[in-house]
Enzyme design. Structure first.
Site, PDB file in Angstrom:
ATOM      1  CE  LYS A   1      -3.952  -2.356   2.096  1.00 17.27           C
ATOM      2  NZ  LYS A   1      -3.340  -3.615   2.541  1.00 17.27           N
TER       3      LYS A   1
HETATM    4  O1  LIG Z   1      -4.786  -4.431  -0.185  1.00 16.66           O
HETATM    5  C1  LIG Z   1      -5.203  -5.398   0.487  1.00 16.66           C
HETATM    6  O2  LIG Z   1      -4.768  -6.514   0.298  1.00 16.66           O
HETATM    7  C2  LIG Z   1      -6.341  -5.157   1.399  1.00 16.66           C
HETATM    8  C3  LIG Z   1      -7.228  -4.171   1.028  1.00 16.66           C
HETATM    9  C4  LIG Z   1      -8.446  -4.043   1.710  1.00 16.66           C
HETATM   10  O3  LIG Z   1      -9.288  -3.227   1.361  1.00 16.66           O
HETATM   11  N1  LIG Z   1      -8.693  -4.888   2.747  1.00 16.66           N
HETATM   12  C5  LIG Z   1      -7.798  -5.848   3.157  1.00 16.66           C
HETATM   13  O4  LIG Z   1      -8.132  -6.601   4.084  1.00 16.66           O
HETATM   14  N2  LIG Z   1      -6.592  -5.956   2.519  1.00 16.66           N
HETATM   15  C6  LIG Z   1      -5.574  -6.945   2.992  1.00 16.66           C
HETATM   16  O5  LIG Z   1      -6.087  -8.244   2.732  1.00 16.66           O
HETATM   17  C7  LIG Z   1      -5.792  -9.133   3.824  1.00 16.66           C
HETATM   18  C8  LIG Z   1      -7.097  -9.661   4.400  1.00 16.66           C
HETATM   19  O6  LIG Z   1      -6.841 -10.684   5.312  1.00 16.66           O
HETATM   20  P1  LIG Z   1      -7.999 -11.706   5.792  1.00 16.66           P
HETATM   21  O7  LIG Z   1      -9.121 -10.872   6.329  1.00 16.66           O
HETATM   22  O8  LIG Z   1      -7.311 -12.525   6.839  1.00 16.66           O
HETATM   23  O9  LIG Z   1      -8.398 -12.517   4.591  1.00 16.66           O
HETATM   24  C9  LIG Z   1      -4.937  -8.339   4.797  1.00 16.66           C
HETATM   25  O10 LIG Z   1      -3.576  -8.605   4.509  1.00 16.66           O
HETATM   26  C10 LIG Z   1      -5.251  -6.887   4.486  1.00 16.66           C
HETATM   27  O11 LIG Z   1      -4.142  -6.032   4.731  1.00 16.66           O
END
Ligand SMILES: O=C(O)c1cc(=O)[nH]c(=O)n1[C@@H]1O[C@H](COP(=O)(O)O)[C@@H](O)[C@H]1O
Length: 273
Positions: free
Chosen positions: A95
């Site tokens: 990011k």
């Molecule tokens: O850019 C990302 O990957 C991201 C964007 C977003 O809007 N929301 C989001 O959860 N993420 C990332 O996606 C992952 C979600 O993790 P889980 O909720 O465990 O599947 C994390 O590493 C967050 O940092």
């Protein structure tokens, strides 16, 4: 091969829109990793080997490595994925976004130091802050648009010139910033209506869609609202629900089963979209 070409090939070859998120949290690792000085790498390598044939991409989250002082493990992990599973591209979730001279170094960090095929970036500082990433035509630039978190709307929904800010991001990316065809957008699985709206604005630009699994996003709504007309266009990303599907010695098998279940759930809904 460019990032977009590898992604399209992986969608087809593995018949999968699943992106496996690599967010290591040693406190959740199985007991067998206790005392292992290289646990972060060993755990992630086991997950990668167990899921590569059901995934269209891997997405290591940089803070989960950096907070542990495990940047070296991240570097070796990306190299390992390229060497062992060469058809599955790696998106570094960092990011990034800053003034040009700093952004230039962030691009070098992501693509040259870590060897990532794509990186997540924040568009808030404007086009010049993303130019060093956009200029790397062979790499993917994954731009935050409507994020999955509860506070996403605080700023992203503010109405500017008659429409919410995230729609301006979508339109700018699709019409102005995507000259090399290397842009993707992040739209959270937790916002199906916004997925539909952004899809209508940007045509076939692929979406990284985090928010299924631990954050509770609905897979059917994601597929129905987010897929392109050819039934692709999505990287549906899940981290914790795959990585920590089991805390026991069967963690890799459980991760494989969770990835397969998500792939099949997506595919059930996308046939004929
Ligand atoms: O850019 C990302 O990957 C991201 C964007 C977003 O809007 N929301 C989001 O959860 N993420 C990332 O996606 C992952 C979600 O993790 P889980 O909720 O465990 O599947 C994390 O590493 C967050 O940092």
């Amino acid at each position: 091969m460019t990032f977009m070409q590898s992604l399209q090939a992986a969608w087809r070859r593995n018949d999968s829109l699943v992106c496996v998120g690599l967010d290591p949290e040693p406190a959740k690792f199985p007991a067998r990793f206790a005392g292992d000085a290289d646990a972060v790498f060993a755990f992630c390598r086991a997950i990668v080997d167990a899921t590569a044939d059901f995934a269209c991409a891997f997405k290591p989250q940089i803070a989960h490595f950096a907070a542990l002082g495990a940047e070296d493990a991240l570097q070796r992990l990306v190299a390992y994925i390229h060497a062992t599973h060469p058809g599955v591209p790696v998106i570094l979730d960092a990011k990034r976004g800053d003034i040009g001279s700093t952004a230039q170094n962030y691009a070098i960090e992501a693509f040259d130091r870590y060897g990532a095929d794509a990186v997540t970036v924040n568009p808030y500082l404007g086009r010049d802050s993303l130019q060093p990433f956009l200029d790397r035509a062979d790499k993917g630039v994954v731009i935050l648009c409507r994020t999955s978190n509860a506070g996403a709307g605080d700023l992203q929904d503010l109405v500017v010139n008659g429409r919410p800010l995230y729609q301006h991001v979508a339109a700018k990316v699709a019409r102005e910033w995507n000259a090399h065809g290397n842009c993707l957008l992040v739209v959270g699985a937790t916002w199906p209506q916004q997925l539909r709206e952004v899809r209508a604005i940007v045509g076939d630009v692929p979406f990284l869609v985090p928010g299924v699994g631990a954050q509770g996003g609905d897979v059917e709504a994601v597929v129905t609202n987010g897929c392109t007309t050819d039934g692709t266009g999505l990287l549906v990303s899940s981290s914790r629900a795959i990585l920590y599907a089991s805390r026991g010695d069967d963690f890799a098998d459980a991760a494989r089963a969770a990835t397969l279940a998500l792939r099949d759930d997506i595919n059930r809904h996308r046939r004929g979209v």
